[in-house]
Write a protein that holds these residues in place. Structure first.
Motif, PDB file in Angstrom:
ATOM      1  N   ARG A 246       0.815  -1.391   0.110  1.00 55.02           N
ATOM      2  CA  ARG A 246      -0.166   0.116   0.451  1.00 55.02           C
ATOM      3  C   ARG A 246       0.809   1.169  -0.223  1.00 55.02           C
ATOM      4  O   ARG A 246       0.357   2.178  -1.221  1.00 55.02           O
ATOM      5  CB  ARG A 246      -0.860  -0.448   1.392  1.00 55.02           C
ATOM      6  CG  ARG A 246      -1.858  -0.974   0.829  1.00 55.02           C
ATOM      7  CD  ARG A 246      -2.512  -1.236   2.723  1.00 55.02           C
ATOM      8  NE  ARG A 246      -3.626   0.168   2.703  1.00 55.02           N
ATOM      9  CZ  ARG A 246      -4.084   0.400   2.566  1.00 55.02           C
ATOM     10  NH1 ARG A 246      -5.059  -0.885   1.646  1.00 55.02           N
ATOM     11  NH2 ARG A 246      -4.945   0.858   3.051  1.00 55.02           N
TER      12      ARG A 246
ATOM     13  N   SER B 267      -4.275   5.883   7.846  1.00 55.75           N
ATOM     14  CA  SER B 267      -5.979   6.072   7.872  1.00 55.75           C
ATOM     15  C   SER B 267      -6.442   6.207   6.726  1.00 55.75           C
ATOM     16  O   SER B 267      -7.812   6.427   6.883  1.00 55.75           O
ATOM     17  CB  SER B 267      -5.403   7.595   8.855  1.00 55.75           C
ATOM     18  OG  SER B 267      -5.629   8.692   8.104  1.00 55.75           O
ATOM     19  N   THR B 268      -5.306   5.984   5.353  1.00 56.05           N
ATOM     20  CA  THR B 268      -6.674   6.240   4.447  1.00 56.05           C
ATOM     21  C   THR B 268      -7.333   5.496   3.591  1.00 56.05           C
ATOM     22  O   THR B 268      -6.021   4.251   3.934  1.00 56.05           O
ATOM     23  CB  THR B 268      -5.253   7.514   3.555  1.00 56.05           C
ATOM     24  OG1 THR B 268      -6.247   7.838   2.033  1.00 56.05           O
ATOM     25  CG2 THR B 268      -4.149   6.465   2.673  1.00 56.05           C
ATOM     26  N   ASN B 269      -8.100   4.969   3.202  1.00 53.95           N
ATOM     27  CA  ASN B 269      -8.959   4.113   2.453  1.00 53.95           C
ATOM     28  C   ASN B 269      -8.557   4.964   1.079  1.00 53.95           C
ATOM     29  O   ASN B 269      -9.974   3.702   0.730  1.00 53.95           O
ATOM     30  CB  ASN B 269     -10.492   3.627   3.041  1.00 53.95           C
ATOM     31  CG  ASN B 269     -10.716   5.256   2.821  1.00 53.95           C
ATOM     32  OD1 ASN B 269     -10.753   6.462   2.273  1.00 53.95           O
ATOM     33  ND2 ASN B 269     -12.440   4.713   2.934  1.00 53.95           N
TER      34      ASN B 269
ATOM     35  N   ASP C 244      -7.759   1.058  -1.409  1.00 57.02           N
ATOM     36  CA  ASP C 244      -9.080   0.484  -0.818  1.00 57.02           C
ATOM     37  C   ASP C 244     -10.677   0.969  -2.371  1.00 57.02           C
ATOM     38  O   ASP C 244     -10.859  -0.151  -2.800  1.00 57.02           O
ATOM     39  CB  ASP C 244      -9.875   0.277   0.394  1.00 57.02           C
ATOM     40  CG  ASP C 244      -8.840   0.068   1.518  1.00 57.02           C
ATOM     41  OD1 ASP C 244      -7.514  -0.925   1.205  1.00 57.02           O
ATOM     42  OD2 ASP C 244      -9.300   0.659   2.277  1.00 57.02           O
ATOM     43  N   VAL C 245     -10.597   1.646  -1.871  1.00 54.41           N
ATOM     44  CA  VAL C 245     -11.389   2.611  -3.124  1.00 54.41           C
ATOM     45  C   VAL C 245     -11.068   2.513  -4.541  1.00 54.41           C
ATOM     46  O   VAL C 245     -11.791   2.324  -5.166  1.00 54.41           O
ATOM     47  CB  VAL C 245     -11.812   4.217  -2.405  1.00 54.41           C
ATOM     48  CG1 VAL C 245     -12.780   4.732  -3.549  1.00 54.41           C
ATOM     49  CG2 VAL C 245     -12.639   4.437  -1.457  1.00 54.41           C
TER      50      VAL C 245
ATOM     51  N   THR D 109      -5.595  -9.639  -3.774  1.00 59.72           N
ATOM     52  CA  THR D 109      -4.712  -9.120  -2.146  1.00 59.72           C
ATOM     53  C   THR D 109      -3.620 -10.264  -1.663  1.00 59.72           C
ATOM     54  O   THR D 109      -5.074 -10.865  -1.796  1.00 59.72           O
ATOM     55  CB  THR D 109      -6.926  -9.002  -0.936  1.00 59.72           C
ATOM     56  OG1 THR D 109      -7.551  -8.071  -1.975  1.00 59.72           O
ATOM     57  CG2 THR D 109      -5.808  -8.079  -0.483  1.00 59.72           C
TER      58      THR D 109
END
Length: 88
Positions: free
Chosen positions: A35, A50-52, A55-56, A76
């Protein structure tokens, strides 16, 4: 150069950031991409746990690339990141 993507002859409409994400995964095909690597190379950001955003975007990209396909390309790797793998 044309920034187009297709799978089995079907064009896949991608937003610029989705294309950059797919391009980075494709350039690292078969390798696990963390990531942090995606944030650095696709978004030019330093790691933010803390960022998603990843994932988005991976979710959007999966829906477009793997939609109605027998074999998913984007995998994944739990706790590590993602990997683009073509079938056998």
């Amino acid at each position: 150069i044309s920034r187009t993507a297709s799978r089995h002859g079907r064009k896949i409409p991608l937003l610029p950031k989705e294309f950059q994400l797919l391009e980075y995964l494709a350039r690292n095909e078969g390798r696990v991409v963390s990531r942090a690597m995606l944030l650095r190379h696709v978004w030019d950001l330093h790691f933010d746990p803390s960022t998603n955003i990843i994932d988005v975007y991976v979710g959007r990209l999966r829906r477009k690339v793997d939609d109605q396909q027998a074999y998913p390309l984007i995998h994944t790797i739990r706790g590590i990141g993602y990997c683009l793998r073509a079938p056998g």
